[in-house]
Motif scaffolding. Structure first.
Motif, PDB file in Angstrom:
ATOM      1  N   GLY A  66      78.640  19.706-156.046  1.00 42.68           N
ATOM      2  CA  GLY A  66      78.898  18.512-155.249  1.00 42.68           C
ATOM      3  C   GLY A  66      78.171  17.333-155.865  1.00 42.68           C
ATOM      4  N   ASP A 111      86.131  21.684-159.983  1.00 39.49           N
ATOM      5  CA  ASP A 111      86.911  21.612-158.741  1.00 39.49           C
ATOM      6  C   ASP A 111      86.962  22.955-158.014  1.00 39.49           C
ATOM      7  OD1 ASP A 111      87.355  18.973-159.284  1.00 39.49           O
ATOM      8  OD2 ASP A 111      89.472  19.214-159.828  1.00 39.49           O
ATOM      9  N   TRP A 114      83.876  23.055-155.834  1.00 38.06           N
ATOM     10  CA  TRP A 114      83.476  21.776-155.242  1.00 38.06           C
ATOM     11  C   TRP A 114      83.327  21.873-153.728  1.00 38.06           C
ATOM     12  CZ3 TRP A 114      81.561  17.716-157.626  1.00 38.06           C
ATOM     13  CH2 TRP A 114      81.430  16.522-156.913  1.00 38.06           C
ATOM     14  N   GLN A 115      82.249  21.268-153.216  1.00 39.08           N
ATOM     15  CA  GLN A 115      82.004  21.163-151.781  1.00 39.08           C
ATOM     16  C   GLN A 115      81.861  19.679-151.427  1.00 39.08           C
ATOM     17  OE1 GLN A 115      81.821  23.844-149.613  1.00 39.08           O
ATOM     18  NE2 GLN A 115      82.435  25.113-151.355  1.00 39.08           N
ATOM     19  N   GLY A 116      82.357  19.309-150.281  1.00 41.52           N
ATOM     20  CA  GLY A 116      82.219  17.928-149.860  1.00 41.52           C
ATOM     21  C   GLY A 116      83.550  17.319-149.500  1.00 41.52           C
ATOM     22  N   SER A 117      83.505  16.259-148.717  1.00 42.24           N
ATOM     23  CA  SER A 117      84.733  15.651-148.218  1.00 42.24           C
ATOM     24  C   SER A 117      85.463  14.841-149.284  1.00 42.24           C
ATOM     25  CB  SER A 117      84.412  14.748-147.022  1.00 42.24           C
ATOM     26  OG  SER A 117      83.452  13.761-147.389  1.00 42.24           O
ATOM     27  N   ALA A 118      84.726  14.293-150.251  1.00 47.03           N
ATOM     28  CA  ALA A 118      85.353  13.477-151.296  1.00 47.03           C
ATOM     29  C   ALA A 118      85.382  14.251-152.604  1.00 47.03           C
ATOM     30  CB  ALA A 118      84.577  12.175-151.483  1.00 47.03           C
ATOM     31  N   PRO A 119      86.529  14.344-153.260  1.00 49.92           N
ATOM     32  CA  PRO A 119      86.587  15.048-154.547  1.00 49.92           C
ATOM     33  C   PRO A 119      85.874  14.254-155.634  1.00 49.92           C
ATOM     34  CG  PRO A 119      88.666  13.949-154.105  1.00 49.92           C
ATOM     35  CD  PRO A 119      87.834  13.783-152.865  1.00 49.92           C
TER      36      PRO A 119
END
Length: 202
Positions: A66, A111, A114-119
């Motif tokens: 992230g 990817d 990936w963690q989190g609201s936005a890439p």
């Protein structure tokens, strides 16, 4: 004695980066922000290159990835000021025959965890992702920085990373260096300073 003298330009470059950052923070940033830069001409300089792991992206103990704190907002700020960015990062040379192929594999690997609201903002980097063509080109060998600088033409080049060794190599090759996430300093090189560098490009 000779070794100490040979490191003097590197130390001077690092000191210059810190001094310029202090200047911006002490009052020149508003003036620097008066006019954004555009395009790929010399007046559209500089190009800001980053390391990836532990500079923009953090890998947690569980293997997830992230943004590092402040990285997403910093990339948005650079984008809003039309400042071009790139990556200079080590990946296995076996990941592809070209930078584009290796960058595609890198994107897939990041990817996938990936963690989190936005890439991650891959699109902002365009084709400016430089990776080793052979294992001998892996950083801290100078090849990737040299390739990126050649691609930037007359533009100033900035390099930001978390390790002192990489920042020193970049400084020795003519980059404006900045070691990120240091105590009592901005997490990243202030955008106002980067704009000043762009204005002073030849």
């Amino acid at each position: 004695m000779k070794r100490s003298a040979s490191r003097a330009p590197v130390r001077m470059g690092l000191a210059l980066g810190a001094a310029l950052a202090s200047t911006v923070l002490c009052g020149t940033a508003p003036a620097a922000a008066a006019a954004p830069v555009h395009g790929d001409t010399a007046r559209g300089c500089p190009v800001v290159y980053f390391d990836l792991g532990e500079t923009l992206v953090h890998t947690a103990d569980d293997g997830s990835t992230g943004y590092r704190p402040g990285a997403a907002s910093y990339l948005r700020a650079l984008r809003s000021h039309h400042i071009r960015i790139g990556l200079i990062t080590n990946v296995p040379s076996a990941w592809g025959k070209t930078d584009a192929e290796r960058a595609a594999r890198l994107r897939h690997e990041v990817d996938a965890t990936w963690q989190g609201s936005a890439p991650f903002a891959w699109e902002d980097f365009g084709d400016r992702i430089r990776t080793p063509r052979t294992e001998a080109e892996r950083k801290p060998a100078p090849v990737l920085w040299q390739r990126a600088k050649a691609d930037a033409g007359r533009c100033r080049v900035v390099y930001q990373a978390e390790t002192a060794e990489e920042v020193e190599v970049a400084a020795s090759l003519g980059y404006v260096p900045y070691q990120v996430a240091r105590p009592h300093r901005p997490a990243y090189l202030p955008v106002g300073l980067i704009e000043l560098l762009g204005r002073s490009s030849r």
